[in-house]
Design an enzyme around this catalytic site. Structure first.
Site, short mmCIF file in Angstrom:
data_model
loop_
_atom_site.label_atom_id
_atom_site.label_comp_id
_atom_site.label_asym_id
_atom_site.label_seq_id
_atom_site.Cartn_x
_atom_site.Cartn_y
_atom_site.Cartn_z
N LYS A 116 64.39 51.56 10.45
CA LYS A 116 64.45 50.16 10.89
C LYS A 116 63.04 49.62 10.98
CE LYS A 116 67.65 47.18 12.24
NZ LYS A 116 69.02 47.15 11.70
N GLY A 249 79.31 34.21 18.72
CA GLY A 249 78.31 34.19 17.66
C GLY A 249 78.93 33.59 16.41
N GLY A 251 76.95 33.00 13.46
CA GLY A 251 75.94 33.10 12.41
C GLY A 251 76.53 33.77 11.19
N ASN A 252 75.71 34.53 10.48
CA ASN A 252 76.17 35.17 9.26
C ASN A 252 77.39 36.05 9.52
OD1 ASN A 252 76.27 36.25 6.69
ND2 ASN A 252 74.66 37.74 7.07
N GLY A 254 79.39 36.33 12.51
CA GLY A 254 80.50 35.71 13.23
C GLY A 254 81.27 34.70 12.40
P1 NAD Z 1 72.54 35.17 12.97
O1 NAD Z 1 71.18 34.89 13.47
O2 NAD Z 1 72.99 34.65 11.66
O3 NAD Z 1 73.64 34.65 14.06
C1 NAD Z 1 73.55 34.91 15.43
C2 NAD Z 1 74.54 33.99 16.16
O4 NAD Z 1 74.50 34.30 17.56
C3 NAD Z 1 74.23 32.52 16.05
O5 NAD Z 1 75.44 31.79 15.95
C4 NAD Z 1 73.55 32.18 17.38
O6 NAD Z 1 73.69 30.82 17.76
C5 NAD Z 1 74.36 33.10 18.28
N1 NAD Z 1 73.67 33.36 19.55
C6 NAD Z 1 72.34 33.53 19.77
N2 NAD Z 1 72.13 33.71 21.08
C7 NAD Z 1 73.34 33.68 21.69
C8 NAD Z 1 73.77 33.80 23.03
N3 NAD Z 1 72.91 34.02 24.00
N4 NAD Z 1 75.11 33.71 23.28
C9 NAD Z 1 75.99 33.49 22.29
N5 NAD Z 1 75.63 33.37 21.00
C10 NAD Z 1 74.33 33.46 20.72
O7 NAD Z 1 72.68 36.76 13.03
P2 NAD Z 1 73.74 37.67 12.24
O8 NAD Z 1 73.15 38.11 10.96
O9 NAD Z 1 75.07 37.01 12.27
O10 NAD Z 1 73.73 38.95 13.18
C11 NAD Z 1 74.46 38.98 14.40
C12 NAD Z 1 74.43 40.41 14.94
O11 NAD Z 1 75.01 41.29 13.96
C13 NAD Z 1 73.05 40.99 15.23
O12 NAD Z 1 73.17 41.84 16.35
C14 NAD Z 1 72.74 41.83 14.00
O13 NAD Z 1 71.86 42.91 14.26
C15 NAD Z 1 74.13 42.36 13.69
N6 NAD Z 1 74.28 42.80 12.30
C16 NAD Z 1 74.08 41.91 11.28
C17 NAD Z 1 74.25 42.34 9.97
C18 NAD Z 1 74.11 41.40 8.81
O14 NAD Z 1 74.34 41.81 7.67
N7 NAD Z 1 73.78 40.13 9.06
C19 NAD Z 1 74.57 43.69 9.70
C20 NAD Z 1 74.76 44.56 10.77
C21 NAD Z 1 74.61 44.09 12.07
#
Ligand code: NAD
Length: 459
Positions: A116, A249, A251-252, A254
Site C-alpha cells: 500500500k 457513501g 462515491g465510486n 457506494g
Molecule cells: P470516494 O472518495 O469515491 O467516495 C467516498 C464517499 O464517502 C463519498 O460519497 C463521500 O461524500 C462519502 N463520505 C466522506 N466522508 C463521509 C462521512 N463522514 N460520512 C458519510 N459519508 C462520507 O471513495 P471510494 O473509492 O468510493 O472508496 C470508498 C471506500 O472504499 C474507501 O474506504 C476505500 O478505501 C474503499 N475501497 C475502494 C476501492 C475502489 O476501487 N474505489 C476498492 C477497495 C476499497
C-alpha cells in the site's frame, strides 16, 4: 499494524493450530514454533519505504510531503495495493492497509502479495500541475522498488486513473525499454487500463450480497433453516420477500453498489437511504438511484442536500443528518465511505441484521465483536471489496498479453472468481460459530502459511 488486524491474525493461527487439515506434517513442538513464526511474519511488514517528496508549490513555496510505500508480504506474488492521497495518511495506517491487501489477495487466490502507498495531502488543496508533480516525484523516489514483477500500485482514496496514467508514464521514462504496462493498474482504458475497472469494486460488493441471499441461502435452505445461529440472515435469504437497503457513501464504491442493487433482477431490493459527507436521503418507498447518480456526477460527486437541490435532481426524500443512515431499521446496511464508522460508542444503535463492508475497515474491532455476539452477519472488507484488485489483476494480465477483454468478459470473470471464494467461506461460516470475517481470515492465512511451508520458509 492495527491491533484489530493482529488480533484476528493471531486468532486465525490459533484456530489453525487445532485444525487437523492444517500442515499435518508439523507435529507437537514444531507446530507450536511454526504458529509463533507465522504470527511474527504476518504481523510485521517486509519493508517500510518512506520519503519526503520535495514539491515546489505554484506560489513559490517549497513543501516536503510525507510519502510511503509499504510492502507487507510477497509470498503469493509481487506486492500489490493502492496509493492513497489523504491528509490523515500515516505510517501505521498504510502498514495496516498493506496487511489487509496480503489477506485479500490470498483469500481470492489472486497471485499478488500485499502492499500500500500513501501521500499525506488533501488533494483538493493542490492544483492539477502540483498533483502531477507529486505523482512523478513519488515514482522517482520509489522507482527502484516498483515494477510489474516487484510492486504494482493502483488508485485508492484521493487518486484515480489520471494519477495512474501520470505515474506509469514516469515509470516508463525511467525504465526506458522495459515492460511498463503492468507497472500500475487502474489506468485509463486509453493507456492500457481494463474495461470495467472503475465499476469493479461496487459490482463486487453487491455481488457478495446477492450471491449470499439469492444463490447460497436459497440453495442451502433445507440445511440452514435448522441452524440456530445466524437466524436473521438465513431468514432474510430464504423468505424471498422485498429487502430494504441503506448505503453509506455515494462515491465510486457506494454509487455503483446502489445502482447494482437498484437494477438487480434476482432480488426485490428497495434502496430506502443513501448518504455522503453532507447528508442522508431517506424514502421508505425507495429512492431513484439513477437520478441521484446523475446528480452526483454533475455536482463533484455530492448528493443533493437541500430541498431545492432535491427538486432539481427530481428526488423525493427526507433530508436527515449524515450519520442517520447507520441507524435505520433496514435489512441490509452497506458501508462504503470511510474507516471506523461503527464503533463501541454507536454499535448498539445499529439495527440491520446484515452489514456489507464496501469500505476498508469501517467497523472498529470491539464493535465487530458486539455485532458478532448479536448474530449480525458482516460481509467483511477482504471478501466484499476485492473486485477492484481482482480486475486490477485482469488489467495486469491484459497488459502482459496486450490482448484486451470486453467489459462483459471482465464482469463474468470477476463474478466467477468471487463466486469461487464465497463457495469456500460461506459454508465455513454457516457450519461454525466463527464470524464470516474470521472464516475469511482463517482461509487466507491457511493458504499463505501452507505456501510458505512448501517454499521452505517456515521453521
Ligand atoms: P470516494 O472518495 O469515491 O467516495 C467516498 C464517499 O464517502 C463519498 O460519497 C463521500 O461524500 C462519502 N463520505 C466522506 N466522508 C463521509 C462521512 N463522514 N460520512 C458519510 N459519508 C462520507 O471513495 P471510494 O473509492 O468510493 O472508496 C470508498 C471506500 O472504499 C474507501 O474506504 C476505500 O478505501 C474503499 N475501497 C475502494 C476501492 C475502489 O476501487 N474505489 C476498492 C477497495 C476499497
Amino acid at each position: 499494524m492495527a491491533k484489530q488486524t493482529t488480533d484476528i491474525i493471531e486468532k486465525s493461527l490459533h484456530n489453525l493450530l487445532n485444525d487437523p487439515n492444517f500442515l499435518p506434517e508439523l507435529k507437537d513442538d514444531a507446530r507450536d514454533k511454526a504458529i509463533h513464526s507465522l504470527i511474527t511474519i504476518l504481523s510485521t511488514p517486509n519493508h517500510i519505504h518512506k520519503s519526503y517528496l520535495r514539491i515546489a508549490r505554484e506560489n513559490g513555496v517549497i513543501e516536503r510531503i510525507p510519502a510511503f510505500r509499504m510492502q507487507h508480504n510477497d509470498t503469493l506474488g509481487p506486492y500489490k495495493g493502492g496509493i492513497r492521497f489523504h491528509e490523515s495518511v500515516n505510517e501505521a495506517e498504510v502498514i495496516n492497509l498493506a496487511a489487509l491487501m496480503t489477506l485479500k489477495n490470498a483469500l481470492h487466490e489472486v497471485p499478488f502479495g500485499g502492499g500500500k502507498g500513501g501521500v499525506a495531502i488533501n488533494p483538493r488543496e493542490y492544483s492539477t500541475k502540483e498533483l502531477y508533480q507529486i505523482c512523478t516525484k513519488y515514482v522517482q523516489y520509489f522507482n527502484e522498488i516498483l515494477g510489474p514483477d516487484k510492486d504494482i500500485p493502483a488508485p485508492d482514496v484521493g487518486t484515480s486513473a489520471r494519477e495512474m496514467d501520470w505515474m506509469m508514464s514516469e515509470y516508463k521514462s525511467i525504465h526506458y525499454g522495459k515492460p511498463y504496462l503492468g507497472s500500475f493498474t487502474g489506468k485509463s482504458v486509453l493507456n492500457g487500463g481494463s474495461l470495467g475497472r472503475k465499476e469493479a469494486t461496487g459490482k463486487g460488493v453487491y455481488f457478495t450480497l446477492r450471491y449470499l441471499l439469492h444463490d447460497y441461502l436459497q440453495e442451502n435452505h433445507q440445511q440452514l433453516a435448522q441452524s440456530q445461529t445466524q437466524q436473521a440472515a438465513v431468514a432474510l435469504g430464504c423468505q424471498n420477500r422485498p429487502i430494504t437497503l441503506a448505503v453509506q457513501g455515494f462515491g465510486n464504491v457506494g454509487s455503483v453498489t446502489a445502482t447494482e442493487a437498484y437494477h438487480c433482477q434476482y432480488i426485490n431490493n428497495t434502496i430506502v437511504a443513501v448518504s455522503d459527507r453532507n447528508v442522508t436521503l431517506y424514502n421508505p418507498d425507495g429512492l431513484d438511484v439513477p437520478a441521484l447518480a446523475k446528480y452526483a456526477a454533475a455536482n463533484r460527486g455530492d448528493l443533493p442536500f437541500t430541498k431545492e437541490q432535491n427538486v432539481e435532481a427530481g428526488i423525493r426524500a427526507e433530508i436527515l443528518d449524515r450519520e442517520a443512515v447507520l441507524y435505520l431499521d433496514v435489512d441490509v446496511l452497506i458501508l462504503a465511505a470511510l474507516e471506523d464508522q461503527i464503533r463501541v460508542d454507536n454499535v448498539e444503535r445499529v439495527k440491520s441484521p446484515i452489514i456489507v463492508e464496501g469500505a476498508n475497515a469501517p467497523i472498529a474491532g470491539e464493535a465487530d465483536d458486539t455485532l458478532a455476539a448479536k448474530g449480525t452477519l458482516v460481509i467483511p472488507d477482504i471478501l466484499a471489496n476485492a473486485g477492484g484488485v481482482i480486475v486490477s489483476y485482469f488489467e495486469w494480465l491484459q497488459g502482459r498479453e496486450t490482448q484486451y477483454y470486453s467489459e462483459s468478459e471482465v464482469f463474468e470473470q470477476l463474478h466467477c472468481k468471487m463466486g469461487k471464494t464465497m463457495n469456500k467461506v460461506y459454508p465455513l461460516y454457516f457450519s461454525s460459530n466463527k464470524s464470516l470475517r474470521q472464516a475469511c481470515f482463517d482461509h487466507a492465512i491457511m493458504r499463505i502459511s501452507t505456501i510458505l511451508y512448501a517454499q521452505g520458509k517456515l521453521f
